[in-house]
Every structure is written in C-alpha cells, then in structure tokens.
Design a protein around this motif. Structure first.
Motif, mmCIF file in Angstrom:
data_model
loop_
_atom_site.group_PDB
_atom_site.id
_atom_site.type_symbol
_atom_site.label_atom_id
_atom_site.label_comp_id
_atom_site.label_asym_id
_atom_site.label_seq_id
_atom_site.Cartn_x
_atom_site.Cartn_y
_atom_site.Cartn_z
ATOM 1 N N VAL A 1 -7.606 15.310 -15.271
ATOM 2 C CA VAL A 1 -7.091 16.637 -14.928
ATOM 3 C C VAL A 1 -8.217 17.669 -14.872
ATOM 4 O O VAL A 1 -8.294 18.475 -13.946
ATOM 5 C CB VAL A 1 -6.009 17.068 -15.950
ATOM 6 N N VAL A 2 -9.127 17.641 -15.863
ATOM 7 C CA VAL A 2 -10.167 18.674 -15.909
ATOM 8 C C VAL A 2 -11.513 18.206 -15.357
ATOM 9 O O VAL A 2 -12.336 19.034 -14.977
ATOM 10 C CB VAL A 2 -10.370 19.207 -17.346
ATOM 11 N N GLY A 3 -11.751 16.893 -15.318
ATOM 12 C CA GLY A 3 -13.086 16.413 -15.008
ATOM 13 C C GLY A 3 -13.306 15.903 -13.603
ATOM 14 O O GLY A 3 -14.452 15.792 -13.160
ATOM 15 N N ILE A 4 -12.226 15.582 -12.886
ATOM 16 C CA ILE A 4 -12.417 14.992 -11.563
ATOM 17 C C ILE A 4 -12.384 16.082 -10.495
ATOM 18 O O ILE A 4 -11.423 16.843 -10.388
ATOM 19 C CB ILE A 4 -11.383 13.875 -11.298
ATOM 20 N N LYS A 5 -13.469 16.121 -9.732
ATOM 21 C CA LYS A 5 -13.615 17.126 -8.672
ATOM 22 C C LYS A 5 -12.798 16.753 -7.452
ATOM 23 O O LYS A 5 -12.094 17.581 -6.875
ATOM 24 C CB LYS A 5 -15.101 17.230 -8.325
ATOM 25 N N SER A 6 -12.900 15.484 -7.035
ATOM 26 C CA SER A 6 -12.125 15.039 -5.872
ATOM 27 C C SER A 6 -12.112 13.524 -5.815
ATOM 28 O O SER A 6 -12.902 12.853 -6.480
ATOM 29 C CB SER A 6 -12.722 15.599 -4.568
ATOM 30 N N ILE A 7 -11.179 13.008 -5.012
ATOM 31 C CA ILE A 7 -11.148 11.573 -4.744
ATOM 32 C C ILE A 7 -10.933 11.372 -3.254
ATOM 33 O O ILE A 7 -10.354 12.231 -2.574
ATOM 34 C CB ILE A 7 -10.069 10.811 -5.560
ATOM 35 N N GLN A 8 -11.422 10.258 -2.768
ATOM 36 C CA GLN A 8 -11.157 9.866 -1.389
ATOM 37 C C GLN A 8 -10.599 8.455 -1.439
ATOM 38 O O GLN A 8 -11.297 7.517 -1.821
ATOM 39 C CB GLN A 8 -12.438 9.900 -0.560
ATOM 40 N N GLY A 9 -9.326 8.337 -1.091
ATOM 41 C CA GLY A 9 -8.665 7.043 -1.174
ATOM 42 C C GLY A 9 -7.370 7.161 -1.965
ATOM 43 O O GLY A 9 -6.842 8.256 -2.168
ATOM 44 N N ASP A 10 -6.889 6.042 -2.426
ATOM 45 C CA ASP A 10 -5.589 5.949 -3.091
ATOM 46 C C ASP A 10 -5.712 6.343 -4.567
ATOM 47 O O ASP A 10 -6.397 5.676 -5.335
ATOM 48 C CB ASP A 10 -5.084 4.504 -2.946
ATOM 49 N N PHE A 11 -5.018 7.412 -4.969
ATOM 50 C CA PHE A 11 -5.001 7.849 -6.375
ATOM 51 C C PHE A 11 -4.503 6.725 -7.282
ATOM 52 O O PHE A 11 -5.058 6.483 -8.354
ATOM 53 C CB PHE A 11 -4.092 9.074 -6.502
ATOM 54 N N TYR A 12 -3.443 6.040 -6.858
ATOM 55 C CA TYR A 12 -2.833 5.008 -7.708
ATOM 56 C C TYR A 12 -3.756 3.796 -7.865
ATOM 57 O O TYR A 12 -3.671 3.076 -8.856
ATOM 58 C CB TYR A 12 -1.464 4.613 -7.164
ATOM 59 N N ASN A 13 -4.660 3.601 -6.910
ATOM 60 C CA ASN A 13 -5.669 2.561 -7.051
ATOM 61 C C ASN A 13 -6.539 2.829 -8.277
ATOM 62 O O ASN A 13 -6.913 1.916 -9.012
ATOM 63 C CB ASN A 13 -6.527 2.503 -5.789
ATOM 64 N N VAL A 14 -6.857 4.110 -8.505
ATOM 65 C CA VAL A 14 -7.674 4.483 -9.663
ATOM 66 C C VAL A 14 -6.880 4.250 -10.951
ATOM 67 O O VAL A 14 -7.450 3.902 -11.988
ATOM 68 C CB VAL A 14 -8.168 5.940 -9.555
ATOM 69 N N MET A 15 -5.575 4.409 -10.897
ATOM 70 C CA MET A 15 -4.731 4.106 -12.060
ATOM 71 C C MET A 15 -4.669 2.600 -12.337
ATOM 72 O O MET A 15 -4.339 2.190 -13.442
ATOM 73 C CB MET A 15 -3.309 4.633 -11.859
ATOM 74 N N GLY A 16 -4.960 1.781 -11.321
ATOM 75 C CA GLY A 16 -4.994 0.343 -11.563
ATOM 76 C C GLY A 16 -4.244 -0.523 -10.575
ATOM 77 O O GLY A 16 -4.290 -1.744 -10.674
ATOM 78 N N LEU A 17 -3.560 0.097 -9.591
ATOM 79 C CA LEU A 17 -2.840 -0.718 -8.613
ATOM 80 C C LEU A 17 -2.587 0.090 -7.344
ATOM 81 O O LEU A 17 -1.889 1.109 -7.393
ATOM 82 C CB LEU A 17 -1.501 -1.195 -9.194
ATOM 83 N N PRO A 18 -3.126 -0.361 -6.201
ATOM 84 C CA PRO A 18 -2.827 0.314 -4.941
ATOM 85 C C PRO A 18 -1.404 -0.070 -4.509
ATOM 86 O O PRO A 18 -1.193 -0.944 -3.671
ATOM 87 C CB PRO A 18 -3.900 -0.223 -3.985
ATOM 88 N N VAL A 19 -0.446 0.581 -5.100
ATOM 89 C CA VAL A 19 0.935 0.094 -5.074
ATOM 90 C C VAL A 19 1.527 0.057 -3.663
ATOM 91 O O VAL A 19 2.307 -0.839 -3.339
ATOM 92 C CB VAL A 19 1.813 0.885 -6.073
ATOM 93 N N SER A 20 1.143 0.979 -2.786
ATOM 94 C CA SER A 20 1.708 0.948 -1.430
ATOM 95 C C SER A 20 1.247 -0.310 -0.684
ATOM 96 O O SER A 20 2.022 -0.920 0.055
ATOM 97 C CB SER A 20 1.350 2.216 -0.651
ATOM 98 N N ARG A 21 -0.006 -0.727 -0.892
ATOM 99 C CA ARG A 21 -0.492 -1.968 -0.257
ATOM 100 C C ARG A 21 0.190 -3.187 -0.882
ATOM 101 O O ARG A 21 0.452 -4.178 -0.193
ATOM 102 C CB ARG A 21 -2.013 -2.091 -0.397
ATOM 103 N N VAL A 22 0.467 -3.113 -2.174
ATOM 104 C CA VAL A 22 1.175 -4.219 -2.836
ATOM 105 C C VAL A 22 2.593 -4.353 -2.265
ATOM 106 O O VAL A 22 3.052 -5.467 -1.987
ATOM 107 C CB VAL A 22 1.219 -4.014 -4.369
#
Length: 194
Positions: A164-185
């Motif tokens: 919440v406080v430390g990440i500036k930005s992401i490029q790609g699937d947020f849920y992938n960073v959580m551990g599973l690219p769920v839409s692709r699954v």
C-alpha cells in the motif's frame, strides 16, 4: 465445472483466496517437494519447473487423481532482481536486506503455473514488473517486524502494508504478484474442461 474435480496443489492462503474469489470449486491437496532447479535453467523457466514438480508429486501421492475427470493446479512464484532469483528470507536480517535491495528499484514477479488433466498439461509463466518507492530502514524494519514475511518470495506481500505505501507502480497482473494469475488460470481451466 461439469463434474470436474479441481485440486489446488498449494498451501498458500493467497492462492486459495484468489480461486475462491473466482468462484472456482476446488480442494486443497499438497505433497512436500524440494523447491530446487537445475543451476543452468533460464530464470523464467524456474517457477514452471517447480510448479510441475508440485503437481506431479500430488498426482503420485493421490493415485486416484490420475484420471481425465480431475485437474491439478500447481503454482510457484519467484521474485527476480536483475537476473537473480530472490527466494523466501531465511531470517529477519535476510528479510531486511532483501527489502533494502528492492527499495527504489524495479523487480519482476514471475509465477509459473501447471495444470494437469490425465495426460494433458498446460504450463505457463506470467510476469509482472513492480517498482518500489525508496524505503527508509525504519519503514522496512516496521514491515518485517509487524508482518513477518518469512514465507513470501521477495520478503513481501503486495496486499499488505508495504504494498500500500511502498509500491510506486506495477505493469502486469496484480494478482500474479499475490501468487496466481487467476484470469489466465480460469482460461486454462475452461480450455481443459471443454
């Protein structure tokens, strides 16, 4: 899903949560496997290799799963800084060191996914680029001491305070960073069930 039994070969509460959010009925079955890989393996192939080992271990442990009516899903997530895989921290000092290296830099989160159904296999890796803001030693110590991120690759979870406080930005699937690219699954599951 048409009477298909879906098995999640992972103890990760985050992967379990993501499949629940996708409203996929599943069971959890795990078999401990060493998270090792050949030293010369290209980095993007590593999480797929480890995920495949997890899926095969579960299929071998539960012989009844080796039918076309069952689908086993396994995943593994690695954090990559430069061309170096950063695993789970060994202890507090390691967690502090990892986060100090990630702070102010871009890294990649790669999740490898393997789905087994009878003799069929679908395997893929999904990559998300993550940029951290610079973080002070005090912020890093606060996070490590409060959230104890010792079971997480890269020593952090994006859905916790540091994300919440430390990440500036992401490029790609947020849920992938959580551990599973769920839409692709979900897409892969649909292709196996049809």
């Amino acid at each position: 899903m048409n009477g298909t039994r879906i098995i999640l070969a992972s103890q990760s509460p985050r992967r379990k949560q993501l499949l629940e959010w996708a409203e996929i009925p599943f069971e959890v079955m795990v078999q401990s496997t060493p998270e090792t890989y050949p030293p010369d393996m290209p980095v993007p192939e590593v999480p797929v290799h480890i995920a495949r080992e997890k899926a095969i271990a579960v299929r071998q442990k539960y012989e009844s799963l080796h039918t076309a009516a069952n689908i086993i899903i396994a995943a593994d997530t690695v954090v990559v800084l430069g061309n170096t895989i950063i695993g789970k921290p060994k202890d507090r000092e390691d967690a502090l060191d990892i986060l100090a290296r990630l702070a102010g830099n871009k890294h990649q989160v790669i999740t490898g996914v393997v789905l087994l159904k009878g003799q069929q296999e679908i395997a893929f890796a999904d990559t998300t680029d993550v940029w951290f803001h610079p973080l002070t030693p005090e912020q890093i110590a606060f996070y490590v001491d409060k959230y104890q991120p010792y079971d997480k690759a890269g020593a952090y979870a994006i859905q916790e305070w540091i994300g919440v406080v430390g990440i500036k930005s992401i490029q790609g699937d947020f849920y992938n960073v959580m551990g599973l690219p769920v839409s692709r699954v979900v897409t892969a599951l649909t292709n196996l069930i049809i």
